[in-house]
Scaffold this active site. Structure first.
Site, PDB file in Angstrom:
ATOM      1  N   GLY A   1       0.815  -1.133  -0.010  1.00 59.22           N
ATOM      2  CA  GLY A   1       0.065   0.002   0.066  1.00 59.22           C
ATOM      3  C   GLY A   1       0.786   1.394   0.003  1.00 59.22           C
ATOM      4  N   CYS A   2       1.834   1.375  -0.863  1.00 59.39           N
ATOM      5  CA  CYS A   2       2.508   2.587  -0.835  1.00 59.39           C
ATOM      6  C   CYS A   2       2.172   3.808  -2.043  1.00 59.39           C
ATOM      7  CB  CYS A   2       4.137   2.414  -1.345  1.00 59.39           C
ATOM      8  SG  CYS A   2       4.925   1.132  -0.058  1.00 59.39           S
TER       9      CYS A   2
ATOM     10  N   GLY B   1       2.239   4.105   4.106  1.00 54.77           N
ATOM     11  CA  GLY B   1       3.091   3.256   3.192  1.00 54.77           C
ATOM     12  C   GLY B   1       4.163   4.052   2.506  1.00 54.77           C
TER      13      GLY B   1
ATOM     14  N   ASP C   1      -1.214  -6.814  -5.072  1.00 57.25           N
ATOM     15  CA  ASP C   1      -2.641  -6.477  -4.551  1.00 57.25           C
ATOM     16  C   ASP C   1      -2.643  -7.446  -3.378  1.00 57.25           C
ATOM     17  OD1 ASP C   1      -5.416  -6.883  -4.130  1.00 57.25           O
ATOM     18  OD2 ASP C   1      -5.959  -6.592  -6.167  1.00 57.25           O
TER      19      ASP C   1
ATOM     20  N   SER D   1      -4.422  -0.066  14.203  1.00 60.47           N
ATOM     21  CA  SER D   1      -4.870   1.147  14.464  1.00 60.47           C
ATOM     22  C   SER D   1      -5.165   1.248  15.919  1.00 60.47           C
ATOM     23  CB  SER D   1      -6.236   1.168  13.807  1.00 60.47           C
ATOM     24  OG  SER D   1      -7.193   2.249  14.058  1.00 60.47           O
TER      25      SER D   1
ATOM     26  N   TYR E   1     -14.806  -1.918  10.368  1.00 62.94           N
ATOM     27  CA  TYR E   1     -13.232  -1.336  10.191  1.00 62.94           C
ATOM     28  C   TYR E   1     -12.679  -1.844  11.472  1.00 62.94           C
ATOM     29  CZ  TYR E   1      -9.197   1.419  10.224  1.00 62.94           C
ATOM     30  OH  TYR E   1      -7.516   1.727  10.214  1.00 62.94           O
TER      31      TYR E   1
HETATM   32  N1  LIG Z   1      -5.620   7.420   8.139  1.00 63.57           N
HETATM   33  C1  LIG Z   1      -5.994   7.028   9.539  1.00 63.57           C
HETATM   34  O1  LIG Z   1      -6.542   7.803  10.036  1.00 63.57           O
HETATM   35  C2  LIG Z   1      -5.526   5.785   9.968  1.00 63.57           C
HETATM   36  C3  LIG Z   1      -5.015   4.817   8.997  1.00 63.57           C
HETATM   37  N2  LIG Z   1      -4.523   3.553   9.461  1.00 63.57           N
HETATM   38  C4  LIG Z   1      -4.135   2.285   8.750  1.00 63.57           C
HETATM   39  O2  LIG Z   1      -2.968   2.862   8.015  1.00 63.57           O
HETATM   40  C5  LIG Z   1      -2.795   2.200   6.972  1.00 63.57           C
HETATM   41  C6  LIG Z   1      -2.681   3.146   5.675  1.00 63.57           C
HETATM   42  O3  LIG Z   1      -3.630   3.958   5.645  1.00 63.57           O
HETATM   43  P1  LIG Z   1      -3.571   5.339   5.109  1.00 63.57           P
HETATM   44  O4  LIG Z   1      -2.123   5.697   4.701  1.00 63.57           O
HETATM   45  O5  LIG Z   1      -3.805   6.430   6.305  1.00 63.57           O
HETATM   46  O6  LIG Z   1      -4.528   5.539   3.987  1.00 63.57           O
HETATM   47  P2  LIG Z   1      -4.366   5.534   2.263  1.00 63.57           P
HETATM   48  O7  LIG Z   1      -5.654   5.317   2.036  1.00 63.57           O
HETATM   49  O8  LIG Z   1      -3.526   6.918   1.995  1.00 63.57           O
HETATM   50  O9  LIG Z   1      -3.566   4.264   2.234  1.00 63.57           O
HETATM   51  C7  LIG Z   1      -3.941   3.137   1.972  1.00 63.57           C
HETATM   52  C8  LIG Z   1      -3.064   2.243   0.935  1.00 63.57           C
HETATM   53  O10 LIG Z   1      -3.692   0.972   0.972  1.00 63.57           O
HETATM   54  C9  LIG Z   1      -3.816   0.545  -0.296  1.00 63.57           C
HETATM   55  N3  LIG Z   1      -4.826  -0.494  -0.683  1.00 63.57           N
HETATM   56  C10 LIG Z   1      -5.897  -0.592  -0.595  1.00 63.57           C
HETATM   57  N4  LIG Z   1      -6.333  -1.877  -0.894  1.00 63.57           N
HETATM   58  C11 LIG Z   1      -5.244  -2.535  -1.368  1.00 63.57           C
HETATM   59  C12 LIG Z   1      -5.090  -3.912  -1.881  1.00 63.57           C
HETATM   60  N5  LIG Z   1      -5.902  -4.884  -2.011  1.00 63.57           N
HETATM   61  N6  LIG Z   1      -3.844  -4.292  -2.294  1.00 63.57           N
HETATM   62  C13 LIG Z   1      -2.793  -3.185  -1.911  1.00 63.57           C
HETATM   63  N7  LIG Z   1      -2.844  -2.138  -1.709  1.00 63.57           N
HETATM   64  C14 LIG Z   1      -4.190  -1.778  -1.157  1.00 63.57           C
HETATM   65  C15 LIG Z   1      -3.992   1.641  -1.050  1.00 63.57           C
HETATM   66  O11 LIG Z   1      -4.076   1.875  -2.662  1.00 63.57           O
HETATM   67  P3  LIG Z   1      -4.812   2.572  -3.500  1.00 63.57           P
HETATM   68  O12 LIG Z   1      -4.372   3.896  -3.736  1.00 63.57           O
HETATM   69  O13 LIG Z   1      -4.711   1.638  -4.630  1.00 63.57           O
HETATM   70  O14 LIG Z   1      -6.437   2.386  -2.973  1.00 63.57           O
HETATM   71  C16 LIG Z   1      -3.162   2.729  -0.482  1.00 63.57           C
HETATM   72  O15 LIG Z   1      -1.855   2.499  -1.131  1.00 63.57           O
HETATM   73  C17 LIG Z   1      -4.098   1.252   6.790  1.00 63.57           C
HETATM   74  O16 LIG Z   1      -3.993  -0.053   6.923  1.00 63.57           O
HETATM   75  C18 LIG Z   1      -5.090   2.000   7.806  1.00 63.57           C
HETATM   76  O17 LIG Z   1      -6.148   1.044   8.068  1.00 63.57           O
HETATM   77  C19 LIG Z   1      -4.580   3.216  10.972  1.00 63.57           C
HETATM   78  C20 LIG Z   1      -4.906   4.301  11.831  1.00 63.57           C
HETATM   79  C21 LIG Z   1      -5.544   5.256  11.393  1.00 63.57           C
HETATM   80  C1  LIG Z   2     -13.057   7.602  20.288  1.00 67.26           C
HETATM   81  C2  LIG Z   2     -14.103   8.610  20.470  1.00 67.26           C
HETATM   82  C3  LIG Z   2     -14.625   9.270  19.067  1.00 67.26           C
HETATM   83  C4  LIG Z   2     -14.065   8.971  17.877  1.00 67.26           C
HETATM   84  C5  LIG Z   2     -13.119   8.574  17.397  1.00 67.26           C
HETATM   85  C6  LIG Z   2     -12.638   8.453  16.034  1.00 67.26           C
HETATM   86  C7  LIG Z   2     -13.470   8.999  15.015  1.00 67.26           C
HETATM   87  C8  LIG Z   2     -11.410   7.789  15.738  1.00 67.26           C
HETATM   88  C9  LIG Z   2     -10.628   7.523  14.620  1.00 67.26           C
HETATM   89  C10 LIG Z   2      -9.697   6.740  14.326  1.00 67.26           C
HETATM   90  C11 LIG Z   2      -9.289   6.334  13.175  1.00 67.26           C
HETATM   91  C12 LIG Z   2      -9.504   7.087  12.000  1.00 67.26           C
HETATM   92  C13 LIG Z   2      -8.391   5.116  13.137  1.00 67.26           C
HETATM   93  C14 LIG Z   2      -8.017   4.659  11.849  1.00 67.26           C
HETATM   94  O1  LIG Z   2      -7.686   3.576  11.919  1.00 67.26           O
HETATM   95  C15 LIG Z   2     -15.796  10.151  18.950  1.00 67.26           C
HETATM   96  C16 LIG Z   2     -16.738   9.886  18.070  1.00 67.26           C
HETATM   97  C17 LIG Z   2     -15.396  11.590  18.698  1.00 67.26           C
HETATM   98  C18 LIG Z   2     -16.614  10.299  20.351  1.00 67.26           C
HETATM   99  C19 LIG Z   2     -15.615  10.221  21.728  1.00 67.26           C
HETATM  100  C20 LIG Z   2     -14.926   9.154  21.703  1.00 67.26           C
END
Ligand SMILES: NC(=O)C1=CN([C@@H]2O[C@H](COP(=O)(O)OP(=O)(O)OC[C@H]3O[C@@H](n4cnc5c(N)ncnc54)[C@H](OP(=O)(O)O)[C@@H]3O)[C@@H](O)[C@H]2O)C=CC1
Ligand SMILES: CC1=C(/C=C/C(C)=C/C=C/C(C)=C/C=O)C(C)(C)CCC1
Length: 312
Positions: free
Chosen positions: A12-13, A18, A66, A143, A156
């Site tokens: 996922g870069c 990534g 993928d 996460s 999720y």
């Molecule tokens: N952003 C956030 O708030 C948070 C994100 N995360 C986690 O961090 C990780 C990276 O996310 P983030 O950088 O934020 O988001 P992005 O959407 O920027 O990056 C996600 C990446 O995953 C790729 N991807 C999705 N499906 C596939 C697949 N089938 N095979 C290969 N690659 C795939 C995307 O590719 P494509 O461009 O092709 O879709 C993209 O490169 C994820 O696991 C996410 O759950 C965790 C906590 C918080």
């Molecule tokens: C905890 C919490 C909330 C929302 C948290 C969210 C939205 C977290 C998102 C985290 C992400 C995006 C993680 C990705 O992996 C609310 C609704 C504000 C209510 C108060 C407690």
């Protein structure tokens, strides 16, 4: 003499965490890493290549992968010299948000196929080699939602809980082979992740959802979530920095949260294992005291709650 560079495969870069991680590792001043930065759609490689600069073709190569396809994984590994991956970073992931009644099972399955089974597929492919060599490191971008559920993010969060359970279980056996597992747990990160979710939400009608639930989602949750990203959101660069440290560590931790501003929220679960404190506080903040929630999130954004813990 310096050790040979370690081969790091990252999924996922094409954007976000990534991409940043691939670039930071490829620019390691001690050149400790050979990075295989992968993405499912090579049509998106331009941003990564531009950010990699001189590292491209030297310490960083781009490859198609993928995580939902056995063939793609096999093809990608066959192109790596000796097929040997020293560090695997399971980063690829997708989100899904909204009232449960309005989401299709196909959309839910896609979340598990990508986030959970995608990571499992890659681990199964690299593990025999790591075991033979008696060394390796598997990093998982989990996460805070792998630690605690968040309203309207049920599927999720479940996919990240699944990862946490799977990799914690596996970690015990793998220590016997000198293979480490690290679950990195970011809070909200400002990447395309949020934009993709908001786009999905803006066009979705969530059929079959009652008006009360729809209004809670659109009028309470979405503004609160936006406020949270705005006040507490981390940059992908900062998250990547934490992962670089985890990868460089001689004794990598099993778990590492990345965002100290979010820790008061995860602490609500940690200090009360019954779970009631977290669930009741979230409920009150969202449904009863949205103004206090807004104020609290602003407070988290300033330095009053910052504790001297990771990341320094
Ligand atoms: N952003 C956030 O708030 C948070 C994100 N995360 C986690 O961090 C990780 C990276 O996310 P983030 O950088 O934020 O988001 P992005 O959407 O920027 O990056 C996600 C990446 O995953 C790729 N991807 C999705 N499906 C596939 C697949 N089938 N095979 C290969 N690659 C795939 C995307 O590719 P494509 O461009 O092709 O879709 C993209 O490169 C994820 O696991 C996410 O759950 C965790 C906590 C918080
Ligand atoms: C905890 C919490 C909330 C929302 C948290 C969210 C939205 C977290 C998102 C985290 C992400 C995006 C993680 C990705 O992996 C609310 C609704 C504000 C209510 C108060 C407690």
């Amino acid at each position: 003499m310096a050790d040979a560079p370690r081969t790091v495969l990252i999924s996922g870069c094409s954007s976000g965490i990534g991409l940043e991680l691939a670039v930071q590792l490829a620019h390691d001043p001690r050149q400790r890493y050979q990075v295989v930065a992968t993405m499912r759609d090579l049509g998106k490689k331009g941003t990564l290549e531009a950010a990699a600069g001189k590292a491209l073709g030297q310490t960083l190569t781009v490859a198609q992968l993928d995580v939902c396809s056995d063939e793609s994984v096999a093809q990608c590994l066959s192109c790596i010299q000796g097929g040997e991956v020293d560090v695997l970073v399971n980063n690829a992931g997708v989100g899904l948000v909204g009232p449960l009644e309005g989401l299709s099972l196909a959309a839910m399955q896609n979340v598990f196929d990508t986030n959970f089974f995608g990571a499992v597929r890659l681990v199964k492919a690299v593990l025999p080699g790591m075991k033979r060599r008696r060394q390796g490191h598997i990093v998982v971008v989990s996460s805070v939602m792998g630690l605690q559920g968040v309203v309207f993010n049920e599927v999720y969060a479940a996919s990240k809980f699944a990862m946490e359970g799977f990799f914690e279980s596996l970690a015990v056996q793998l220590l016997q082979f000198n293979i480490f597992i690290s679950l990195v747990e970011p809070g909200p990160v400002v990447t395309e992740f949020e934009g993709k979710l908001l786009e999905q939400v803006s066009t979705a009608e969530f059929p079959g959802t009652d008006p009360d639930t729809l209004s809670y989602f659109r009028d309470l949750y979405l503004p609160a979530s936006r406020e949270l990203f705005h006040n507490v959101g981390q940059s992908p660069q900062d998250v990547a920095k934490v992962i670089v440290k985890v990868i460089g560590s001689a004794r990598p931790p099993l778990r590492r949260q990345t965002n100290t501003r979010y820790t008061p929220l995860t602490a609500l679960k940690a200090v009360d294992p019954s779970g009631s404190l977290y669930v009741r506080t979230s409920h009150r903040l969202l449904f009863r005291w949205p103004r206090l929630l807004k104020l609290g999130l602003r407070c988290l954004a300033c330095s009053c709650f910052r504790t001297p813990v990771w990341p320094r």
